[in-house]
Design an enzyme around this catalytic site. Structure first.
Site, PDB file in Angstrom:
ATOM      1  N   TYR A 196     -22.238 -38.349  19.476  1.00  0.00           N
ATOM      2  CA  TYR A 196     -23.412 -37.539  19.796  1.00  0.00           C
ATOM      3  C   TYR A 196     -24.392 -38.348  20.637  1.00  0.00           C
ATOM      4  O   TYR A 196     -24.306 -39.576  20.706  1.00  0.00           O
ATOM      5  CB  TYR A 196     -24.071 -37.057  18.497  1.00  0.00           C
ATOM      6  N   ASN A 235     -30.764 -23.900  16.114  1.00  0.00           N
ATOM      7  CA  ASN A 235     -30.149 -22.749  16.792  1.00  0.00           C
ATOM      8  C   ASN A 235     -31.158 -21.694  17.260  1.00  0.00           C
ATOM      9  O   ASN A 235     -31.139 -21.325  18.445  1.00  0.00           O
ATOM     10  CB  ASN A 235     -29.066 -22.130  15.916  1.00  0.00           C
ATOM     11  N   ASN A 256     -20.245 -15.481  20.117  1.00  0.00           N
ATOM     12  CA  ASN A 256     -20.323 -15.292  18.661  1.00  0.00           C
ATOM     13  C   ASN A 256     -20.678 -16.581  17.925  1.00  0.00           C
ATOM     14  O   ASN A 256     -20.596 -16.653  16.711  1.00  0.00           O
ATOM     15  CB  ASN A 256     -19.018 -14.689  18.114  1.00  0.00           C
ATOM     16  N   MET A 315     -23.653 -19.180  16.600  1.00  0.00           N
ATOM     17  CA  MET A 315     -24.948 -18.766  16.056  1.00  0.00           C
ATOM     18  C   MET A 315     -25.986 -18.626  17.164  1.00  0.00           C
ATOM     19  O   MET A 315     -26.749 -17.666  17.190  1.00  0.00           O
ATOM     20  CB  MET A 315     -25.456 -19.717  14.975  1.00  0.00           C
ATOM     21  N   GLY A 323     -23.780 -26.798  25.106  1.00  0.00           N
ATOM     22  CA  GLY A 323     -22.735 -27.224  24.185  1.00  0.00           C
ATOM     23  C   GLY A 323     -21.438 -27.379  24.949  1.00  0.00           C
ATOM     24  O   GLY A 323     -21.331 -26.941  26.102  1.00  0.00           O
ATOM     25  N   MET A 370     -18.041 -26.954  23.264  1.00  0.00           N
ATOM     26  CA  MET A 370     -17.118 -26.768  22.139  1.00  0.00           C
ATOM     27  C   MET A 370     -15.658 -27.015  22.489  1.00  0.00           C
ATOM     28  O   MET A 370     -14.904 -27.496  21.662  1.00  0.00           O
ATOM     29  CB  MET A 370     -17.281 -25.362  21.563  1.00  0.00           C
ATOM     30  N   PHE A 428     -29.330 -28.236  28.401  1.00  0.00           N
ATOM     31  CA  PHE A 428     -30.420 -28.128  27.425  1.00  0.00           C
ATOM     32  C   PHE A 428     -30.015 -28.784  26.127  1.00  0.00           C
ATOM     33  O   PHE A 428     -28.888 -28.604  25.649  1.00  0.00           O
ATOM     34  CB  PHE A 428     -30.797 -26.660  27.165  1.00  0.00           C
ATOM     35  N   TRP A 429     -30.958 -29.534  25.559  1.00  0.00           N
ATOM     36  CA  TRP A 429     -30.744 -30.197  24.273  1.00  0.00           C
ATOM     37  C   TRP A 429     -32.045 -30.105  23.491  1.00  0.00           C
ATOM     38  O   TRP A 429     -33.061 -30.647  23.917  1.00  0.00           O
ATOM     39  CB  TRP A 429     -30.360 -31.658  24.511  1.00  0.00           C
ATOM     40  N   LYS A 483     -22.602 -20.009   9.428  1.00  0.00           N
ATOM     41  CA  LYS A 483     -23.044 -21.397   9.312  1.00  0.00           C
ATOM     42  C   LYS A 483     -22.972 -21.823   7.847  1.00  0.00           C
ATOM     43  O   LYS A 483     -23.369 -21.076   6.951  1.00  0.00           O
ATOM     44  CB  LYS A 483     -24.485 -21.469   9.800  1.00  0.00           C
TER      45      LYS A 483
END
Lengths: 366, 366
Positions: free
Chosen positions: A84, A158, A184, A186, A278, A280, A302-303, A359
Site C-alpha cells: 500500500y 468509501n 458494484n 461499495m 483503485g 482491483m 484519487f486517494w 463489506k
C-alpha cells in the site's frame, strides 16, 4: 511498572498531591485485544489477535476510546501485504484505517470531544482493529450518535471517496453522464446513489457473474440508469445505439484497471476526465495516444488518505456531516455484514471471498 | 468562364463602371501548382502535383498569397492517410497545415495585412502545399520579414507546441526538471532550448541508433542536461544514482507512446504531469494504477490545432512574435532541409526516412 513510573513523573510535572476519584481511574491498565502483525505478508498468516495491556492514564491531550466497529477494507489488506501507499513506521503494527468508537475518558486539555461521544479517525493509520485505543484527541473526529455504528465505521473512506469523485474533478450538472467500472463495489454503489440525488446519469459496468441479474437489480434499485457487463461495452454498434440519446460521459471512474479502464475511458466526451481510485484487477491502464491529443482527455488519480492530508479538518467535517445526514435520513445505503471481533479470523477469511458484495465489519461490543 | 461570370456579378453588386488598373489586375486567372489528393491513402500513391488555374480576383476580405515555403509535417502525412484528428471536408484536398507566403494582392476591406507582408496560416487546414493561395485575410497572421522563410514556415506548429508544453501544464521554475522522450524530434530540440533559457533542467531520452553519439552531442550543444538511450532508463539503480542530486521531474513530455511513455512517467515527482503530444511508435500508453492513486500523477494531452481553436488571435500572435524574436536573435535553432517544390515527390520520399533529424521544407520560390 511503566505505568507506575509514568504516574510518578506526572506527579512531579503537574505537582499533584491528591488523586481525585476520576483521576485515579485514569491511571490504570486495562486488558485489551488487538490484531497485530510483526512483518508484511499474507494477512491470513501474519495477523494475530493479541492480548495487549494498555495504559489508560490519559495525558492532557489524549482520550481513551472503546472501539465499537471497524471494517476490513482492501487498503488494510494491502497495508499488511506491504503493497500500500503507506506503511507502518514500527512493528508490531495494528492494521485498520477506519472505524468508530465511543470516548471513555478525556484528558484535561481536550476540547471538542467529551466522554460518550462517537468518534472516527481523523486520518489513516490509527490502527482500528482493536478493542481499545488511547490517542491524541486531535486524531479523532466526532460523528453523530444517530448513525448506526456499522455506517459510522465505514463513513470516512468509501462514502467520502464517492463524494469527492463526484465533486472534485469535473463540474457535473443535472442531466450529465458518468461512466464507471467496478460499479458494484461499495464506492460504486455510493456513487450511483449520490449521482441520482443530483440528477446525474450513471453508466455502470460490472462483471457477468452467476448472480448477475440480482446485481443489476440491486444497482437499478439504487438509481443506476444503465448497467451492463464489460463484454457488452466492447460492441461499438450496440453501445452507440444504447448511448445515442445521452450526452457522452464527462467523467469516468476506474477502480479496476486493465481492460475495464480502457472501456470506460473510450466513451469519454472531449475534455473528459478518468479518475483512477483503485486497481482491483492489478492490471495496468492501457490507452491509445489519440484520445489524449485529439479529444483532450485527462487521467487523474484519487486517494482519500492524501485528500485528508491536504485539506482542512473543517472541510472534512462538513463532508462527514453531510454524508451522515444522508445515512440517518435513509437516503444513502451501504451493504455490510458484521462479525464479532472475537471471530476475527473467520471475518478475515470472509473478506477474501471474491464475489462478496458486502463489506465485512468487525463489531467490538458484541 | 466562371471568372467572367464572377466579374459580371461583381459589377452588378458593386455598381462599378470602370476598372482601374489595379482592379483589372485582380480579376485574373493565374497558373499555379498544388499538391492534391482525391482519396485517403499512402501519400506516395495518392498525392499528385496538379496544375491549377486559380482565380485571383480577390473579394473584399480576401488576399492573394504567393507561397514561399511549407514543411512536410507528420500531421500532414497522417491527414493524407486519413488517420488524423481533422479531415478535409471535400476532395480534391490540398494538404499542408503550415507554411509562409508573401501577400501579392489584398481586397478592399482587408485591414492589418498589406501587399508584401509575410504571412502564415492562422489555423490548420489551409492547404499550404501549393504555389499560390487565395483566402480570407482572417485566415492569415503576419510574421516578421526578418525571419528566414524556412523558420517562418515551421513556426506555428513545432515551436508553438514546445512553448505551450513548457507553459501550460505545470508551473516550472529555475532549477526544476522535466523529462522527455523522442528528445531529438523537432519539438524535443526546441523544448531543450526553451527550457535552457529559463534554467529548467532536461532529461532527454532518445533511441540508440548508429549516429547516437552525434545526436547526444547535438542535444548537449543545444543545452540538454542529461541525454540517455531508453535502455538506460530501465536500470533503476543507475537511474537513481544519476538523478539523485536533481529534483524529480514535475513534467514528462511524451511524443512516442508505448514503453517510451512508461519510462518517462515512471520518474515523475508526486503531483507530476505527463503530457502526450504525439504517438510516433503507434503504441498505446500503459501505466500501472499506483502512480495515479498514491503519487497523484496526471496524464494530459496537447494538440496545437485545438489550442489555436480555443484561444484568441492576440494570445497566439504574442507567442509567435516572442518565438520569432528568439529565432531572429539566433537563440532558437531548428534543423531543416529545403527542397524545391518542383521536386515534391523526392522531398516526400525524403520525409519518410526514419533516421531523419531534419524537417523537410518545400521552397516554392526556387
Amino acid at each position: 511498572m511503566k505505568n507506575s513510573l509514568q504516574l510518578l513523573s506526572r506527579f512531579n510535572n503537574n505537582n499533584f498531591s491528591v488523586l481525585s476519584k476520576q483521576q485515579a481511574c485514569f491511571y490504570a491498565t486495562i486488558q485489551s485485544k488487538a490484531v497485530r502483525f510483526e512483518k508484511f505478508g499474507n494477512p491470513l498468516e501474519v495477523l494475530k489477535v493479541d492480548d495487549v495491556n494498555i495504559d489508560t492514564s490519559v495525558k492532557g491531550d489524549e482520550v481513551v476510546v472503546k472501539m465499537l466497529a471497524a471494517p476490513i477494507n482492501q487498503a488494510d489488506i494491502n497495508t499488511v501485504q506491504g503493497v500500500y501507499g503507506r506503511r507502518p513506521n514500527t512493528f508490531p503494527a495494528i492494521p485498520g484505517n477506519e472505524g468508530v468508537g465511543i470516548v471513555e475518558e478525556v484528558g484535561s486539555n481536550v476540547t471538542g470531544i467529551k466522554k460518550g461521544d462517537h468518534v472516527i479517525p481523523s486520518s489513516a493509520g490509527l490502527g482500528t482493529w482493536r478493542t481499545h485505543l488511547v490517542c491524541k484527541a486531535d486524531n479523532l473526529t466526532t460523528v453523530s450518535k444517530d448513525l448506526p455504528v456499522e455506517y459510522a465505521s465505514i463513513l470516512s473512506v468509501n462514502p467520502c471517496t464517492a463524494y469527492r469523485l463526484l465533486n472534485d474533478f469535473v463540474d457535473l450538472k443535472q442531466g450529465d453522464v458518468i461512466i464507471q467500472n467496478g460499479a458494484n463495489s461499495m464506492v460504486g454503489l455510493l456513487v450511483i446513489q449520490l449521482a441520482k440525488m443530483r440528477g446525474i446519469q450513471t453508466i455502470n459496468l460490472i462483471r457477468q457473474r452467476p448472480n448477475y441479474e440480482l446485481t443489476v437489480q440491486r444497482l437499478k434499485d439504487l438509481g443506476a440508469d444503465i448497467v451492463m457487463p464489460y463484454s457488452f461495452s466492447n460492441n461499438n454498434t450496440s453501445m452507440n445505439r444504447l448511448l445515442s440519446d445521452m450526452p457522452k460521459p464527462k467523467l469516468a471512474l476506474n477502480c479496476v484497471g486493465g481492460e475495464a479502464a480502457r472501456v470506460v475511458a473510450k466513451y469519454l466526451a472531449d475534455d473528459g476526465v478518468m479518475v483512477t481510485y483503485g486497481g482491483m484487477s492489478k492490471q495496468p491502464i492501457t490507452l491509445p495516444t489519440g484520445p489524449f491529443i485529439f479529444n483532450n482527455i485527462t487521467l487523474k488519480g484519487f486517494w482519500m488518505t492524501k485528500w485528508v492530508e491536504t485539506h482542512s479538518k473543517e472541510e472534512r467535517k462538513k463532508m462527514i456531516d453531510e454524508l451522515s445526514k444522508l445515512v440517518v435520513d435513509k437516503k444513502l445505503l451501504a451493504f455490510m455484514e458484521t462479525f464479532k471481533f472475537s471471530e476475527f479470523n473467520y471475518a478475515l477469511e470472509k473478506s477474501f471471498e471474491e464475489s462478496r458484495e458486502r463489506k465485512v465489519v468487525l463489531k467490538m461490543d458484541e
